[in-house]
Design an enzyme around this catalytic site. Structure first.
Site, short mmCIF file in Angstrom:
data_model
loop_
_atom_site.label_atom_id
_atom_site.label_comp_id
_atom_site.label_asym_id
_atom_site.label_seq_id
_atom_site.Cartn_x
_atom_site.Cartn_y
_atom_site.Cartn_z
N SER A 58 16.90 -8.53 -24.85
CA SER A 58 17.65 -7.79 -23.82
C SER A 58 17.45 -8.34 -22.42
O SER A 58 18.21 -8.01 -21.52
CB SER A 58 17.28 -6.31 -23.85
OG SER A 58 15.95 -6.11 -23.40
N LYS A 95 13.26 -3.60 -18.53
CA LYS A 95 14.51 -3.47 -17.78
C LYS A 95 14.32 -4.05 -16.37
O LYS A 95 13.21 -4.23 -15.89
CB LYS A 95 14.91 -2.00 -17.60
CG LYS A 95 15.10 -1.22 -18.89
CD LYS A 95 16.43 -1.50 -19.52
CE LYS A 95 16.73 -0.60 -20.70
NZ LYS A 95 15.97 -0.88 -21.88
#
Length: 142
Positions: A58, A95
């Site tokens: 990710s 993130k």
């Protein structure tokens, strides 16, 4: 996989005095200037620092790949643009933190994945700030 950091003795490695040219080599390439302790370079607060192995892709567009080893410091205050370990609804993940108008937003850095908007009522916590990514260039590590 979360890995605790144990600091015993310093391991000092030689450090070349000048930057590494990615073009033509300099005649001074073999000059050693000092030694550097990688632990002191990577870990500023040992009790609050953890190593974490990346599982997934990710964050690949940020240069963080599956299998990389991250140095995560829980004592740092997260800033806009930091890569963070976030806990959202009980699940930890990696993130990029964006702060706009005083409001945090978390995003993936993989153009193949959808944007991750944090709902106002989300159960979220910023667990730690990623300060370093150890990325092996040789397959299998060493």
């Amino acid at each position: 996989m979360l890995i605790g950091v144990r600091i015993e003795a310093a391991i000092e490695l030689p450090m070349i005095a000048h930057g590494l040219c990615a073009g033509f080599p300099s005649p001074a390439d073999d000059h050693l200037d000092e030694t550097i302790d990688l632990t002191r370079l990577l870990v500023s607060n040992p009790p609050a620092t953890f190593l974490w192995r990346v599982d997934g892709s990710s964050m690949r567009d940020a240069g963080i790949y599956h299998g990389d080893l991250l140095v995560v410091d829980r004592s740092l205050d997260p800033r806009d643009g930091d890569v963070v370990v976030a806990t959202v609804h009980g699940e930890r993940s990696l993130k990029r933190l964006h702060i706009r108008n005083g409001r945090p937003r978390l995003s993936f850095e993989n153009s193949d994945m959808p944007a991750f908007d944090l709902p106002e009522v989300a159960d979220a916590e910023l667990w730690g700030v990623v300060v370093c990514n150890i990325h092996w260039l040789r397959q299998g590590g060493r």
